[in-house]
Design an enzyme around this catalytic site. Structure first.
Site, PDB file in Angstrom:
ATOM      1  N   HIS A   1      65.223  43.273  36.782  1.00  0.00           N
ATOM      2  CA  HIS A   1      65.637  44.281  35.803  1.00  0.00           C
ATOM      3  C   HIS A   1      66.608  43.574  34.867  1.00  0.00           C
ATOM      4  CE1 HIS A   1      64.030  47.624  38.356  1.00  0.00           C
ATOM      5  NE2 HIS A   1      64.334  46.794  39.336  1.00  0.00           N
TER       6      HIS A   1
ATOM      7  N   ARG B   1      67.798  44.476  32.062  1.00  0.00           N
ATOM      8  CA  ARG B   1      68.721  45.373  31.335  1.00  0.00           C
ATOM      9  C   ARG B   1      68.662  45.109  29.821  1.00  0.00           C
ATOM     10  NH1 ARG B   1      68.654  48.253  35.954  1.00  0.00           N
ATOM     11  NH2 ARG B   1      70.161  47.603  37.496  1.00  0.00           N
TER      12      ARG B   1
ATOM     13  N   GLU C   1      57.160  48.871  38.369  1.00  0.00           N
ATOM     14  CA  GLU C   1      57.115  49.566  39.613  1.00  0.00           C
ATOM     15  C   GLU C   1      56.973  51.069  39.383  1.00  0.00           C
ATOM     16  OE1 GLU C   1      60.920  49.740  41.827  1.00  0.00           O
ATOM     17  OE2 GLU C   1      61.755  48.486  40.245  1.00  0.00           O
TER      18      GLU C   1
ATOM     19  N   HIS D   1      56.995  51.172  44.181  1.00  0.00           N
ATOM     20  CA  HIS D   1      58.289  51.296  44.872  1.00  0.00           C
ATOM     21  C   HIS D   1      58.101  52.451  45.852  1.00  0.00           C
ATOM     22  CE1 HIS D   1      62.925  51.695  44.711  1.00  0.00           C
ATOM     23  NE2 HIS D   1      62.480  52.551  45.607  1.00  0.00           N
TER      24      HIS D   1
ATOM     25  N   HIS E   1      59.469  45.103  47.086  1.00  0.00           N
ATOM     26  CA  HIS E   1      60.690  45.087  47.911  1.00  0.00           C
ATOM     27  C   HIS E   1      60.600  45.925  49.192  1.00  0.00           C
ATOM     28  CE1 HIS E   1      61.268  48.792  45.706  1.00  0.00           C
ATOM     29  NE2 HIS E   1      61.693  48.206  44.611  1.00  0.00           N
TER      30      HIS E   1
ATOM     31  N   ASP F   1      64.298  41.515  43.010  1.00  0.00           N
ATOM     32  CA  ASP F   1      64.747  42.852  42.578  1.00  0.00           C
ATOM     33  C   ASP F   1      66.137  42.754  41.949  1.00  0.00           C
ATOM     34  OD1 ASP F   1      64.866  45.515  42.017  1.00  0.00           O
ATOM     35  OD2 ASP F   1      65.025  46.199  44.086  1.00  0.00           O
TER      36      ASP F   1
END
Ligand code: DOR
Ligand code: ZN
Length: 420
Positions: free
Chosen positions: A59, A61, A142, A176, A221, A284
Protein backbone atom coordinates in the site's frame (compact mmCIF):
# COMPACT_ATOMS: atom_id res chain seq x y z
CA UNK A 1 30.61 -5.60 -33.73
CA UNK A 2 28.30 -6.35 -30.82
CA UNK A 3 28.08 -3.62 -28.19
CA UNK A 4 29.82 -4.42 -24.91
CA UNK A 5 27.57 -5.37 -22.02
CA UNK A 6 26.39 -2.44 -19.90
CA UNK A 7 27.12 -4.37 -16.73
CA UNK A 8 28.88 -7.57 -15.76
CA UNK A 9 28.47 -9.24 -12.40
CA UNK A 10 31.54 -11.42 -11.93
CA UNK A 11 32.03 -14.36 -9.60
CA UNK A 12 28.31 -14.89 -9.01
CA UNK A 13 27.35 -18.10 -7.22
CA UNK A 14 24.39 -19.18 -9.36
CA UNK A 15 21.81 -21.73 -8.16
CA UNK A 16 23.42 -25.13 -8.14
CA UNK A 17 26.62 -23.73 -6.65
CA UNK A 18 28.51 -22.99 -9.90
CA UNK A 19 30.38 -19.67 -10.24
CA UNK A 20 29.63 -17.60 -13.31
CA UNK A 21 29.74 -14.08 -14.72
CA UNK A 22 26.43 -12.49 -15.70
CA UNK A 23 26.44 -10.03 -18.60
CA UNK A 24 23.62 -7.52 -18.92
CA UNK A 25 22.60 -5.27 -21.81
CA UNK A 26 19.50 -3.11 -22.26
CA UNK A 27 18.03 -4.25 -18.99
CA UNK A 28 18.23 -7.98 -19.72
CA UNK A 29 20.70 -10.78 -19.03
CA UNK A 30 22.45 -11.60 -22.30
CA UNK A 31 24.97 -14.20 -21.25
CA UNK A 32 25.91 -16.34 -18.26
CA UNK A 33 29.39 -17.88 -18.24
CA UNK A 34 32.83 -16.33 -18.48
CA UNK A 35 32.63 -12.69 -19.59
CA UNK A 36 35.70 -10.56 -20.22
CA UNK A 37 34.52 -7.02 -20.87
CA UNK A 38 31.76 -4.64 -19.89
CA UNK A 39 31.16 -0.97 -19.22
CA UNK A 40 30.76 -1.63 -15.50
CA UNK A 41 32.06 -4.64 -13.60
CA UNK A 42 30.93 -5.61 -10.12
CA UNK A 43 32.82 -8.32 -8.28
CA UNK A 44 30.30 -10.38 -6.33
CA UNK A 45 32.79 -12.62 -4.50
CA UNK A 46 31.58 -13.36 -1.01
CA UNK A 47 28.09 -12.02 -1.72
CA UNK A 48 24.75 -13.68 -2.32
CA UNK A 49 23.34 -12.42 -5.62
CA UNK A 50 19.57 -12.77 -5.63
CA UNK A 51 17.06 -12.05 -8.37
CA UNK A 52 15.35 -8.97 -6.92
CA UNK A 53 11.98 -9.52 -5.27
CA UNK A 54 8.50 -8.72 -6.58
CA UNK A 55 6.33 -7.68 -3.63
CA UNK A 56 2.77 -8.43 -4.77
CA UNK A 57 1.08 -6.67 -1.85
CA UNK A 58 1.99 -3.10 -0.90
CA UNK A 59 0.00 0.00 0.00
CA UNK A 60 2.14 2.87 -1.30
CA UNK A 61 -0.34 5.53 -0.01
CA UNK A 62 0.40 8.99 -1.46
CA UNK A 63 -2.13 11.75 -2.15
CA UNK A 64 -4.08 12.56 1.02
CA UNK A 65 -2.20 9.81 2.85
CA UNK A 66 1.27 11.17 2.13
CA UNK A 67 2.02 11.66 5.83
CA UNK A 68 2.16 7.87 6.05
CA UNK A 69 4.06 7.24 2.81
CA UNK A 70 4.12 8.17 -0.87
CA UNK A 71 5.51 6.62 -4.03
CA UNK A 72 8.92 8.19 -3.56
CA UNK A 73 9.52 7.06 0.03
CA UNK A 74 7.70 3.74 -0.41
CA UNK A 75 9.68 2.82 -3.52
CA UNK A 76 12.95 3.91 -1.88
CA UNK A 77 12.08 1.61 1.00
CA UNK A 78 11.39 -1.20 -1.49
CA UNK A 79 14.72 -0.79 -3.29
CA UNK A 80 16.71 -0.64 -0.05
CA UNK A 81 15.14 -3.96 0.86
CA UNK A 82 15.97 -5.71 -2.43
CA UNK A 83 12.49 -5.30 -3.94
CA UNK A 84 12.46 -3.84 -7.46
CA UNK A 85 8.78 -4.39 -8.36
CA UNK A 86 5.83 -3.54 -6.12
CA UNK A 87 2.16 -4.29 -6.72
CA UNK A 88 0.05 -1.47 -5.34
CA UNK A 89 -3.31 -2.27 -3.75
CA UNK A 90 -6.41 -0.31 -4.69
CA UNK A 91 -7.71 0.76 -1.24
CA UNK A 92 -6.18 4.19 -1.76
CA UNK A 93 -7.99 7.45 -0.95
CA UNK A 94 -9.91 7.69 -3.28
CA UNK A 95 -10.09 3.95 -4.05
CA UNK A 96 -9.14 2.65 -7.49
CA UNK A 97 -12.61 1.56 -8.49
CA UNK A 98 -13.07 3.65 -11.63
CA UNK A 99 -10.89 4.38 -14.68
CA UNK A 100 -10.23 8.02 -13.71
CA UNK A 101 -8.85 7.11 -10.29
CA UNK A 102 -6.81 4.29 -11.82
CA UNK A 103 -5.29 6.54 -14.49
CA UNK A 104 -4.25 9.17 -11.98
CA UNK A 105 -2.68 6.47 -9.80
CA UNK A 106 -0.61 5.28 -12.76
CA UNK A 107 0.39 8.88 -13.38
CA UNK A 108 1.42 9.35 -9.72
CA UNK A 109 3.58 6.21 -9.85
CA UNK A 110 5.15 7.21 -13.18
CA UNK A 111 6.10 10.60 -11.77
CA UNK A 112 7.47 9.49 -8.44
CA UNK A 113 8.31 5.81 -8.18
CA UNK A 114 11.98 4.81 -8.00
CA UNK A 115 11.16 1.12 -8.53
CA UNK A 116 9.03 -0.73 -11.08
CA UNK A 117 5.38 -1.19 -10.28
CA UNK A 118 2.06 -2.78 -11.14
CA UNK A 119 -1.32 -1.52 -9.97
CA UNK A 120 -4.42 -3.54 -9.15
CA UNK A 121 -8.04 -2.56 -9.68
CA UNK A 122 -10.51 -2.34 -6.83
CA UNK A 123 -13.79 -4.23 -7.12
CA UNK A 124 -17.22 -2.88 -6.20
CA UNK A 125 -20.58 -3.77 -7.76
CA UNK A 126 -20.25 -0.62 -9.89
CA UNK A 127 -16.64 -1.00 -11.00
CA UNK A 128 -16.35 -1.31 -14.80
CA UNK A 129 -14.11 -4.35 -14.52
CA UNK A 130 -13.57 -4.72 -18.28
CA UNK A 131 -12.50 -1.07 -18.60
CA UNK A 132 -10.11 -1.35 -15.64
CA UNK A 133 -8.54 -4.37 -17.36
CA UNK A 134 -8.12 -2.46 -20.63
CA UNK A 135 -6.51 0.39 -18.69
CA UNK A 136 -3.76 -1.90 -17.44
CA UNK A 137 -4.92 -3.27 -14.08
CA UNK A 138 -2.64 -6.19 -13.26
CA UNK A 139 -5.08 -8.12 -11.10
CA UNK A 140 -8.34 -7.47 -9.24
CA UNK A 141 -8.33 -6.80 -5.51
CA UNK A 142 -7.38 -7.24 -2.85
CA UNK A 143 -11.12 -7.87 -2.68
CA UNK A 144 -12.04 -7.39 0.97
CA UNK A 145 -14.24 -10.10 2.32
CA UNK A 146 -14.26 -8.14 5.61
CA UNK A 147 -13.77 -4.43 6.16
CA UNK A 148 -10.24 -3.21 6.94
CA UNK A 149 -8.44 0.14 6.91
CA UNK A 150 -9.75 2.36 4.08
CA UNK A 151 -11.82 -0.37 2.48
CA UNK A 152 -15.34 -1.53 2.06
CA UNK A 153 -15.99 -5.22 1.92
CA UNK A 154 -17.60 -6.64 -1.20
CA UNK A 155 -20.87 -8.19 -0.16
CA UNK A 156 -20.90 -11.97 -0.58
CA UNK A 157 -24.02 -11.58 -2.76
CA UNK A 158 -22.05 -9.44 -5.22
CA UNK A 159 -19.04 -11.74 -5.32
CA UNK A 160 -20.11 -14.43 -7.85
CA UNK A 161 -20.90 -11.86 -10.55
CA UNK A 162 -17.64 -9.98 -9.99
CA UNK A 163 -15.63 -13.20 -10.13
CA UNK A 164 -17.48 -14.29 -13.28
CA UNK A 165 -16.53 -11.03 -15.03
CA UNK A 166 -12.88 -11.34 -13.95
CA UNK A 167 -12.82 -14.94 -15.09
CA UNK A 168 -14.23 -13.97 -18.51
CA UNK A 169 -11.20 -11.69 -18.98
CA UNK A 170 -8.73 -14.35 -17.86
CA UNK A 171 -7.89 -12.17 -14.87
CA UNK A 172 -6.82 -13.00 -11.34
CA UNK A 173 -8.91 -12.19 -8.26
CA UNK A 174 -6.90 -11.53 -5.10
CA UNK A 175 -8.80 -12.02 -1.87
CA UNK A 176 -8.45 -10.55 1.61
CA UNK A 177 -10.32 -13.35 3.41
CA UNK A 178 -11.41 -12.53 6.94
CA UNK A 179 -14.48 -12.71 9.08
CA UNK A 180 -15.25 -10.46 12.02
CA UNK A 181 -17.45 -11.13 15.01
CA UNK A 182 -18.75 -8.13 16.94
CA UNK A 183 -17.04 -7.27 20.21
CA UNK A 184 -14.69 -4.85 21.95
CA UNK A 185 -11.39 -4.47 20.12
CA UNK A 186 -9.35 -3.59 23.19
CA UNK A 187 -5.98 -5.15 22.50
CA UNK A 188 -4.05 -7.70 20.46
CA UNK A 189 -5.67 -10.76 22.08
CA UNK A 190 -9.16 -9.34 21.49
CA UNK A 191 -8.25 -8.35 17.91
CA UNK A 192 -7.06 -11.91 17.32
CA UNK A 193 -10.25 -13.48 18.67
CA UNK A 194 -12.63 -11.08 16.86
CA UNK A 195 -10.94 -12.04 13.57
CA UNK A 196 -10.13 -15.64 14.47
CA UNK A 197 -8.49 -18.49 12.58
CA UNK A 198 -11.94 -20.07 12.23
CA UNK A 199 -13.36 -16.81 10.80
CA UNK A 200 -10.48 -16.69 8.33
CA UNK A 201 -10.95 -20.26 7.10
CA UNK A 202 -14.73 -19.80 6.88
CA UNK A 203 -14.18 -16.71 4.74
CA UNK A 204 -11.92 -18.73 2.44
CA UNK A 205 -14.60 -21.40 2.08
CA UNK A 206 -17.38 -18.86 1.48
CA UNK A 207 -15.36 -17.14 -1.26
CA UNK A 208 -14.65 -20.48 -2.91
CA UNK A 209 -18.34 -21.37 -2.78
CA UNK A 210 -19.16 -18.02 -4.38
CA UNK A 211 -16.65 -18.71 -7.15
CA UNK A 212 -19.16 -20.58 -9.27
CA UNK A 213 -17.27 -19.97 -12.53
CA UNK A 214 -13.85 -21.05 -11.28
CA UNK A 215 -12.08 -17.72 -11.49
CA UNK A 216 -8.37 -17.95 -10.62
CA UNK A 217 -8.04 -17.01 -6.92
CA UNK A 218 -5.06 -15.75 -4.97
CA UNK A 219 -5.40 -15.55 -1.17
CA UNK A 220 -3.55 -12.57 0.29
CA UNK A 221 -1.68 -12.48 3.61
CA UNK A 222 -3.01 -15.73 5.12
CA UNK A 223 -2.32 -15.85 8.82
CA UNK A 224 -3.30 -19.32 10.00
CA UNK A 225 -2.61 -22.93 9.08
CA UNK A 226 -6.34 -23.67 9.17
CA UNK A 227 -7.11 -21.05 6.50
CA UNK A 228 -4.22 -22.17 4.31
CA UNK A 229 -5.42 -25.75 4.47
CA UNK A 230 -8.85 -24.61 3.27
CA UNK A 231 -7.46 -22.58 0.36
CA UNK A 232 -7.74 -23.78 -3.22
CA UNK A 233 -5.68 -21.18 -4.99
CA UNK A 234 -2.32 -19.54 -4.54
CA UNK A 235 -1.37 -18.71 -0.97
CA UNK A 236 0.50 -15.63 0.20
CA UNK A 237 1.95 -15.15 3.69
CA UNK A 238 3.60 -12.08 5.22
CA UNK A 239 6.78 -11.74 7.29
CA UNK A 240 4.76 -10.29 10.19
CA UNK A 241 2.74 -13.48 10.47
CA UNK A 242 5.90 -15.58 10.16
CA UNK A 243 8.04 -13.62 12.62
CA UNK A 244 5.71 -11.79 15.04
CA UNK A 245 3.26 -13.03 17.62
CA UNK A 246 1.16 -11.13 20.12
CA UNK A 247 3.20 -12.62 22.97
CA UNK A 248 6.22 -10.71 21.68
CA UNK A 249 4.79 -7.35 22.81
CA UNK A 250 2.33 -5.67 25.19
CA UNK A 251 -1.32 -6.48 24.52
CA UNK A 252 -2.21 -2.80 24.03
CA UNK A 253 0.61 -2.11 21.51
CA UNK A 254 -1.29 -0.90 18.44
CA UNK A 255 1.90 -1.02 16.36
CA UNK A 256 1.22 -4.75 16.08
CA UNK A 257 -2.42 -4.15 15.08
CA UNK A 258 -2.95 -5.48 11.58
CA UNK A 259 -5.57 -7.35 9.57
CA UNK A 260 -5.53 -10.29 9.60
CA UNK A 261 -4.17 -10.09 13.16
CA UNK A 262 -0.79 -11.07 14.45
CA UNK A 263 -1.60 -14.41 16.12
CA UNK A 264 -0.37 -16.38 19.13
CA UNK A 265 3.08 -17.92 19.26
CA UNK A 266 1.43 -21.33 18.87
CA UNK A 267 -0.37 -20.28 15.65
CA UNK A 268 2.84 -18.74 14.35
CA UNK A 269 4.67 -22.03 14.82
CA UNK A 270 1.85 -23.88 13.06
CA UNK A 271 2.13 -21.48 10.13
CA UNK A 272 5.78 -22.46 9.65
CA UNK A 273 4.79 -26.14 9.35
CA UNK A 274 3.06 -25.20 6.06
CA UNK A 275 6.14 -23.49 4.61
CA UNK A 276 6.12 -25.73 1.53
CA UNK A 277 2.46 -24.89 0.77
CA UNK A 278 3.14 -21.14 0.82
CA UNK A 279 3.45 -19.96 -2.79
CA UNK A 280 4.42 -16.36 -2.18
CA UNK A 281 5.79 -14.16 0.57
CA UNK A 282 4.56 -10.56 0.30
CA UNK A 283 4.88 -7.77 2.82
CA UNK A 284 1.40 -6.17 2.96
CA UNK A 285 3.42 -2.98 3.49
CA UNK A 286 0.75 -0.78 5.14
CA UNK A 287 2.41 2.22 6.79
CA UNK A 288 0.60 4.46 9.27
CA UNK A 289 2.11 7.36 11.19
CA UNK A 290 3.53 6.96 14.69
CA UNK A 291 0.83 9.34 15.95
CA UNK A 292 -1.95 7.17 14.47
CA UNK A 293 -0.43 4.07 16.01
CA UNK A 294 -0.19 5.84 19.40
CA UNK A 295 -3.98 6.27 19.54
CA UNK A 296 -5.91 4.08 21.99
CA UNK A 297 -6.00 0.54 20.59
CA UNK A 298 -9.59 0.58 19.30
CA UNK A 299 -8.99 3.83 17.38
CA UNK A 300 -5.57 3.02 15.88
CA UNK A 301 -5.58 1.95 12.21
CA UNK A 302 -4.51 -1.59 11.26
CA UNK A 303 -1.38 -2.17 9.23
CA UNK A 304 2.39 -2.43 9.53
CA UNK A 305 5.22 -1.33 7.22
CA UNK A 306 7.35 -4.16 5.83
CA UNK A 307 8.50 -3.87 2.21
CA UNK A 308 12.09 -3.05 3.24
CA UNK A 309 12.47 -5.75 5.89
CA UNK A 310 10.82 -8.66 4.03
CA UNK A 311 13.80 -10.17 2.19
CA UNK A 312 16.32 -9.07 4.87
CA UNK A 313 14.41 -11.02 7.57
CA UNK A 314 14.22 -14.04 5.28
CA UNK A 315 17.93 -13.76 4.47
CA UNK A 316 18.70 -13.88 8.19
CA UNK A 317 16.58 -17.07 8.33
CA UNK A 318 18.74 -18.44 5.48
CA UNK A 319 21.92 -17.70 7.43
CA UNK A 320 20.34 -19.44 10.44
CA UNK A 321 19.55 -22.44 8.19
CA UNK A 322 15.85 -22.15 9.01
CA UNK A 323 14.98 -21.85 5.30
CA UNK A 324 16.85 -22.58 2.07
CA UNK A 325 17.97 -19.86 -0.32
CA UNK A 326 16.24 -21.41 -3.40
CA UNK A 327 12.92 -21.31 -1.48
CA UNK A 328 13.44 -17.65 -0.66
CA UNK A 329 14.06 -16.86 -4.34
CA UNK A 330 11.08 -18.94 -5.43
CA UNK A 331 8.66 -17.33 -2.98
CA UNK A 332 9.81 -13.69 -3.31
CA UNK A 333 10.85 -13.43 -6.96
CA UNK A 334 9.99 -16.36 -9.25
CA UNK A 335 6.47 -17.23 -8.10
CA UNK A 336 5.20 -13.65 -7.70
CA UNK A 337 6.41 -12.71 -11.19
CA UNK A 338 4.82 -15.84 -12.66
CA UNK A 339 1.52 -15.20 -10.85
CA UNK A 340 1.12 -11.80 -12.50
CA UNK A 341 2.80 -12.44 -15.85
CA UNK A 342 5.72 -10.14 -15.03
CA UNK A 343 8.94 -11.21 -16.81
CA UNK A 344 11.18 -13.11 -14.37
CA UNK A 345 14.35 -11.67 -12.87
CA UNK A 346 17.15 -14.20 -12.88
CA UNK A 347 20.39 -15.51 -14.33
CA UNK A 348 19.32 -16.87 -17.71
CA UNK A 349 19.56 -15.02 -21.02
CA UNK A 350 16.46 -12.88 -21.49
CA UNK A 351 15.75 -12.52 -17.78
CA UNK A 352 15.00 -9.11 -16.32
CA UNK A 353 18.30 -7.84 -14.91
CA UNK A 354 17.05 -6.88 -11.45
CA UNK A 355 19.32 -8.11 -8.67
CA UNK A 356 20.11 -7.48 -5.03
CA UNK A 357 23.51 -8.34 -3.52
CA UNK A 358 23.63 -9.50 0.09
CA UNK A 359 26.56 -10.05 2.47
CA UNK A 360 26.62 -13.10 4.72
CA UNK A 361 26.25 -11.15 7.96
CA UNK A 362 23.13 -10.02 9.78
CA UNK A 363 22.58 -6.72 11.58
CA UNK A 364 19.95 -5.65 14.12
CA UNK A 365 17.03 -3.70 12.66
CA UNK A 366 16.76 -0.11 13.89
CA UNK A 367 14.02 2.20 12.57
CA UNK A 368 16.62 4.82 11.60
CA UNK A 369 18.06 2.47 8.96
CA UNK A 370 14.80 2.33 7.03
CA UNK A 371 13.39 4.58 4.32
CA UNK A 372 9.60 4.49 4.78
CA UNK A 373 8.17 7.86 5.76
CA UNK A 374 6.31 6.29 8.68
CA UNK A 375 9.60 6.05 10.62
CA UNK A 376 8.93 2.89 12.62
CA UNK A 377 8.95 -0.87 12.20
CA UNK A 378 7.41 -3.72 14.17
CA UNK A 379 10.67 -5.64 13.56
CA UNK A 380 12.89 -3.38 15.66
CA UNK A 381 15.60 -5.53 17.28
CA UNK A 382 15.18 -8.43 14.80
CA UNK A 383 18.19 -9.73 12.87
CA UNK A 384 18.23 -9.04 9.15
CA UNK A 385 20.57 -8.96 6.16
CA UNK A 386 20.24 -5.81 4.04
CA UNK A 387 21.56 -5.51 0.47
CA UNK A 388 24.32 -2.90 0.04
CA UNK A 389 23.77 -2.94 -3.74
CA UNK A 390 20.51 -3.15 -5.73
CA UNK A 391 20.27 -3.27 -9.52
CA UNK A 392 17.18 -2.38 -11.56
CA UNK A 393 17.18 -3.05 -15.32
CA UNK A 394 20.96 -3.47 -15.32
CA UNK A 395 21.62 -0.17 -13.51
CA UNK A 396 22.83 0.23 -9.95
CA UNK A 397 19.99 2.22 -8.38
CA UNK A 398 20.93 1.81 -4.71
CA UNK A 399 24.36 1.57 -3.15
CA UNK A 400 25.37 1.88 0.50
CA UNK A 401 22.44 4.10 1.42
CA UNK A 402 22.44 6.27 -1.72
CA UNK A 403 19.89 6.18 -4.54
CA UNK A 404 20.76 6.71 -8.21
CA UNK A 405 18.48 7.55 -11.16
CA UNK A 406 16.39 4.62 -12.25
CA UNK A 407 14.18 3.77 -15.19
CA UNK A 408 11.22 1.94 -13.66
CA UNK A 409 8.75 -0.07 -15.71
CA UNK A 410 4.99 -0.12 -15.34
CA UNK A 411 3.95 -3.77 -15.67
CA UNK A 412 0.41 -3.73 -17.00
CA UNK A 413 -1.97 -6.64 -16.93
CA UNK A 414 -2.58 -8.71 -20.05
CA UNK A 415 -5.71 -6.77 -21.00
CA UNK A 416 -3.91 -3.48 -21.48
CA UNK A 417 -4.95 -1.49 -24.53
CA UNK A 418 -2.52 1.44 -24.98
CA UNK A 419 -4.22 4.78 -25.70
CA UNK A 420 -4.03 5.88 -29.36
O1 DOR B 1 -3.94 -4.19 8.35
C1 DOR B 1 -4.24 -3.87 7.21
N1 DOR B 1 -3.96 -2.66 6.72
N2 DOR B 1 -4.86 -4.75 6.44
C2 DOR B 1 -5.35 -4.42 5.25
O2 DOR B 1 -5.90 -5.24 4.60
C3 DOR B 1 -5.27 -3.02 4.75
C4 DOR B 1 -4.11 -2.36 5.35
C5 DOR B 1 -4.05 -0.87 5.11
O3 DOR B 1 -4.26 -0.43 3.97
O4 DOR B 1 -3.75 -0.16 6.06
ZN1 ZN C 1 -5.45 -7.03 2.96
Amino acid sequence: MERRPDLVLVNVRVPGGRKADIAVRDGRVIHTGAVTSGNQIIDCSGLFVLPAAVDVHVHMRGGKQSAKEDWKTGSASALAGGVTVVVDQPNTVPPLTNPGAFLSRVHEAKEHSLCSYAINSGVTPNTPIEEMWAQGATAFGEIFYAPSSYSDALDIGDLPRALRRIRALGGLATIHAEGIIPGKDTGLAAHDSLRSARNESEAVIAVQEGNTDSCRLHFCHMSTAEAIEAAQGTVEVTPHHLFLSREKTRDENARFKVNPPVRSEKEREKLWTLWDRIDIIASDHAPHTKAEKALPFPDAPSGVPGVETMVPLLMAAVLDRKIMLPDLIQKTATAPAALLGIPPSGFSPGDRADFALYPDAAVTIEPEMLHSRCGWTPFEGFRAVFPPTVILGGTVVYKDGDFFPSDPTWFTGKGYVPPL
